[in-house]
Write a protein that holds these residues in place. Structure first.
Motif, PDB file in Angstrom:
ATOM      1  N   VAL A 100      27.946  27.530  39.821  1.00  0.00           N
ATOM      2  CA  VAL A 100      27.922  27.657  41.287  1.00  0.00           C
ATOM      3  C   VAL A 100      29.027  28.613  41.755  1.00  0.00           C
ATOM      4  O   VAL A 100      28.795  29.473  42.607  1.00  0.00           O
ATOM      5  N   LEU A 101      30.218  28.482  41.189  1.00  0.00           N
ATOM      6  CA  LEU A 101      31.315  29.374  41.566  1.00  0.00           C
ATOM      7  C   LEU A 101      31.008  30.823  41.191  1.00  0.00           C
ATOM      8  O   LEU A 101      31.317  31.754  41.933  1.00  0.00           O
ATOM      9  N   LEU A 102      30.390  31.033  40.046  1.00  0.00           N
ATOM     10  CA  LEU A 102      30.039  32.375  39.595  1.00  0.00           C
ATOM     11  C   LEU A 102      29.007  33.009  40.524  1.00  0.00           C
ATOM     12  O   LEU A 102      29.139  34.174  40.916  1.00  0.00           O
ATOM     13  N   ILE A 103      28.002  32.247  40.904  1.00  0.00           N
ATOM     14  CA  ILE A 103      26.965  32.759  41.814  1.00  0.00           C
ATOM     15  C   ILE A 103      27.563  33.070  43.185  1.00  0.00           C
ATOM     16  O   ILE A 103      27.254  34.098  43.792  1.00  0.00           O
ATOM     17  N   ALA A 104      28.443  32.201  43.673  1.00  0.00           N
ATOM     18  CA  ALA A 104      29.088  32.448  44.973  1.00  0.00           C
ATOM     19  C   ALA A 104      29.942  33.716  44.919  1.00  0.00           C
ATOM     20  O   ALA A 104      29.943  34.529  45.856  1.00  0.00           O
ATOM     21  N   GLY A 105      30.656  33.923  43.837  1.00  0.00           N
ATOM     22  CA  GLY A 105      31.467  35.138  43.671  1.00  0.00           C
ATOM     23  C   GLY A 105      30.614  36.385  43.668  1.00  0.00           C
ATOM     24  O   GLY A 105      30.956  37.400  44.272  1.00  0.00           O
ATOM     25  N   TRP A 106      29.463  36.359  42.994  1.00  0.00           N
ATOM     26  CA  TRP A 106      28.567  37.513  42.963  1.00  0.00           C
ATOM     27  C   TRP A 106      27.997  37.793  44.350  1.00  0.00           C
ATOM     28  O   TRP A 106      27.824  38.935  44.736  1.00  0.00           O
ATOM     29  N   THR A 107      27.686  36.720  45.080  1.00  0.00           N
ATOM     30  CA  THR A 107      27.135  36.900  46.420  1.00  0.00           C
ATOM     31  C   THR A 107      28.124  37.645  47.309  1.00  0.00           C
ATOM     32  O   THR A 107      27.750  38.580  48.025  1.00  0.00           O
ATOM     33  N   PHE A 108      29.377  37.249  47.273  1.00  0.00           N
ATOM     34  CA  PHE A 108      30.388  37.925  48.091  1.00  0.00           C
ATOM     35  C   PHE A 108      30.609  39.356  47.622  1.00  0.00           C
ATOM     36  O   PHE A 108      30.817  40.259  48.416  1.00  0.00           O
ATOM     37  N   ALA A 109      30.562  39.560  46.327  1.00  0.00           N
ATOM     38  CA  ALA A 109      30.757  40.909  45.792  1.00  0.00           C
ATOM     39  C   ALA A 109      29.603  41.816  46.207  1.00  0.00           C
ATOM     40  O   ALA A 109      29.818  42.985  46.538  1.00  0.00           O
TER      41      ALA A 109
END
Length: 178
Positions: free
Chosen positions: A11-20
């Motif tokens: 979940v943290l990885l997906i959220a980071g990609w979304t912001f990027a």
């Protein structure tokens, strides 16, 4: 050491990609006033290609042709009807209206404070002038005047003391009563 991918990490990885990805969909160019401008919309047509620093898709320095199937929100009706409309960029004066208003208000407050202070000084001078005039009138009246010495005893003024006091009061009157 084994690397375990837990649902929390995923979940943290997906959220980071979304912001990027949302940050990658940004335009960056140097405006007419020399400042960097960041936007999610392409720059105005009067910005040269060399001034575009970054655009969505990772391309740098080249303006992408923007074709829209629907008119952009706030687009002029002439553009919607098919006739070319000349876009006028907003005029930037380089001055912040709110900052100017605060500055003007501060100057007005300082002027009012200065005027109040000047009025206090003028009133104090007028009061001093009145007291000195009364004192000079008593010294020149010829009545017997007395003062207190350092021990607190009463002493009567002689003619030389009267002349010295008159001279002192006249100097004060000349400075305060203009």
């Amino acid at each position: 050491m084994e690397l375990k991918i837990t649902p929390k990490h995923l979940v943290l990885l997906i959220a980071g990609w979304t912001f990027a990805l949302s940050a990658a969909a940004q335009w960056q160019w140097i405006g007419k006033d020399g400042r960097k401008v960041f936007s999610d919309r392409p720059p105005p047509s009067d910005i040269q290609d060399k001034d575009i620093l970054k655009q969505p898709g990772g391309r740098r320095g080249a303006k992408a042709s923007v074709t829209a199937t629907e008119p952009a929100e706030g687009a002029p009706l002439a553009a919607v009807a098919g006739t070319p409309a000349k876009a006028t960029p907003p005029k930037i004066s380089g001055k912040d209206a709110e900052l100017q208003a605060k500055k003007k208000k501060l100057e007005e407050e300082e002027a009012a404070k200065k005027k109040t202070e000047e009025e206090k000084v003028a009133k104090a001078r007028a009061d001093s002038c009145e007291r000195v005039k009364k004192g000079l009138a008593s010294v020149n009246s010829g009545d017997r005047l007395s003062t207190l010495n350092a021990k607190g005893e009463r002493e009567f003024m002689d003619d030389s003391g009267r002349a010295a006091e008159s001279k002192r009061l006249q100097a004060i009157m000349d400075s305060d009563c203009k």
